[in-house]
Design an enzyme around this catalytic site. Structure first.
Site, PDB file in Angstrom:
ATOM      1  CG  HIS A  90      -3.768  -3.576   3.370  1.00 49.47           C
ATOM      2  ND1 HIS A  90      -2.568  -3.276   3.961  1.00 49.47           N
ATOM      3  CD2 HIS A  90      -4.246  -2.406   2.851  1.00 49.47           C
ATOM      4  CE1 HIS A  90      -2.310  -1.994   3.808  1.00 49.47           C
ATOM      5  NE2 HIS A  90      -3.306  -1.448   3.140  1.00 49.47           N
ATOM      6  CB  CYS A  94      -0.967  -0.046   1.182  1.00 53.94           C
ATOM      7  SG  CYS A  94      -2.383   1.062   0.995  1.00 53.94           S
TER       8      CYS A  94
END
Length: 486
Positions: free
Chosen positions: A423, A326
């Site tokens: 994630h 991310c």
């Protein structure tokens, strides 16, 4: 409602364990936290975001997480500003100085979520935030006694004996509370005890005498807590595992969703080191993971202040691998552009230049659960995306994964530098094992999901042994399922 004498006294884990205990008794139960402050967030079934502690508590309760379980989430971006998420949706950035004035206006959303959730369950277990003893913050409070009184919810106060001074913690909290607030408290519990409980009998009795409250129990230290996702970065500590493959992760100032790494702790071939500020990245690391962050440009500056960029380049020259998750993925590119100041001051920042991509911050926030296929191994994986920003560039031609055929992430030409927005990928046992095999490592036998479920079951049994759960649930007005009404 479980309130604490301070932060990190174990409120989150107690609520998770009580959710699992209530579920085992046949009760429909749901967790609720009016206000949370955390950059560790989860994507909900209804497309919002909440604190990861409430997602764990929902798992313990046997429910899908929904935005109503944590209607106000504060995600710090700097020391003096934070993004405010209300009922799962970002409402913008507020300065700390403005929050006290804006906070009372959030009570309507908090109560709306609470009543909607309460209509769906026999029991709601509420977690406070920080401590009600912070009486300087009482005006407009929505997190502790302000909520408890507005919703008419009885309170149990929890002290942490591991940090010392638990008698003063509990007695002192009563001493500073407004009498009407103190009247909401039905009793106390003492958490994180180590040693022979008989040695605290006099102390326990002293709290009962001084406060007039009944004690609900003395809870010993729970040894399996490390198998449950931590929400607070202060819980990140010593190296985990003693395997030969060394994974290092720098602890960024706004580190987010760091529970991404938890499944790696179960792998016997891996040694995981969380590197605190002021310490260099270890020269023997095989893989450096740049984690998620709430402030990509701010934490990239922080990374450089620690000298970690120099350590990282040396790691790459030695043939080491890098995985950016991310915000860490965004850092790996050539530059990060934020012309409208979506994540802090407007401007742009030079990236680390390890991937031939660049990121432009955007107004819209991506919040979605995804099913994908790992491009290198073909292994299916499930995860979630929670970010602002769009990343493009030549290295995207070699994606990390594909989501319904769409390329996701980027890989360097030599395959050693990888970035992805996904994630939770290591929690997928099949993907994690395929990833380890591709690195030449033997995966362990444990399932991450099964390990978390087993830890929750053990936690519920632990609390059943050491808390008077019958009495705790009775203050919520519950009737036992094996007794006739009346």
């Amino acid at each position: 409602m479980i309130q604490g004498t301070g932060s990190n006294v174990g409120k989150s884990i107690l609520v998770a364990g009580l959710c699992r205990a209530a579920r085992a008794r046949g009760l429909s139960v749901a967790p609720f936290k009016p206000q949370n402050m955390s950059n560790n967030a989860a994507v909900t079934a209804d497309g919002g975001e909440i604190g990861r502690a409430q997602a764990l508590q929902a798992l313990a309760a046997g429910r899908d997480p929904v935005a109503d379980m944590n209607p106000v989430l504060i995600k710090p971006e700097t020391d003096r500003a934070a993004q405010i998420v209300v009922q799962g949706r970002a409402r913008g950035a507020w300065r700390a100085a403005d929050f006290a004035g804006e906070r009372p206006g959030l009570m309507g959303a908090v109560l709306d979520s609470f009543h909607r959730l309460a209509a769906s369950a026999d029991l709601i277990l509420v977690e406070g935030a920080g401590s009600p003893a912070e009486v300087n913050l009482r005006r407009g409070d929505i997190a502790n006694m302000g909520f408890a009184r507005a919703a008419g919810v009885p309170v149990v106060l929890v002290g942490d004996i591991d940090r010392g001074g638990v008698i003063a913690q509990i007695v002192g909290t009563q001493a500073v509370l407004d009498p009407a607030d103190a009247a909401m408290i039905r009793g106390f519990a003492v958490n994180k005890f180590r040693g022979d409980p008989r040695l605290f009998e006099d102390g326990y009795a002293a709290i009962e005498r001084a406060t007039g409250w009944r004690g609900f129990g003395l809870v010993p230290w729970f040894a399996l807590a490390h198998r449950l996702p931590a929400e607070d970065a202060v819980d990140l500590g010593a190296p985990a595992g003693d395997g030969t493959f060394h994974v290092a992760c720098p602890m960024l100032s706004r580190i987010a969703n760091f529970d991404d790494l938890d499944p790696l702790k179960l792998e016997p071939s891996i040694r995981l080191s969380m590197i605190p500020p002021g310490c260099p990245l270890p020269g023997d690391a095989d893989l450096v993971i740049l984690p998620g962050t709430k402030s990509t440009r701010g934490d990239l500056e922080f990374l450089r202040m620690q000298g970690w960029d120099i350590d990282l380049m040396a790691h790459v020259r030695r043939g080491g691998r890098v995985l950016g998750l991310c915000g860490g993925y965004q850092m790996l590119g050539r530059r990060i552009l934020d012309p409208e100041g979506r994540e802090g001051p407007a401007g742009e920042t030079a990236g680390l230049g390890l991937l031939d991509v660049e990121t432009a911050m955007a107004a819209d926030k991506t919040l979605t659960r995804v099913a994908a296929t790992h491009d290198a191994t073909g292994a299916p994986l499930e995860g979630y995306e929670i970010h602002i920003g769009r990343t493009e560039g030549p290295d995207r031609a070699r994606p990390f994964a594909r989501i319904e055929g769409r390329p996701e992430g980027a890989v360097s030409p030599d395959g050693r530098i990888v970035g992805t927005y996904l994630h939770g990928l290591f929690a997928e046992d099949g993907f994690r094992r395929a990833w380890l095999y591709a690195l030449g490592l033997a995966p362990g036998p444990l399932s991450h999901g099964a390990a978390v479920e087993a830890a929750l079951d053990a936690l519920a049994e632990h609390l059943e042994r050491h808390l008077d759960i019958e009495a705790l649930f009775s203050i919520a007005g519950l009737i036992r399922r094996d007794e006739p009404p009346g």
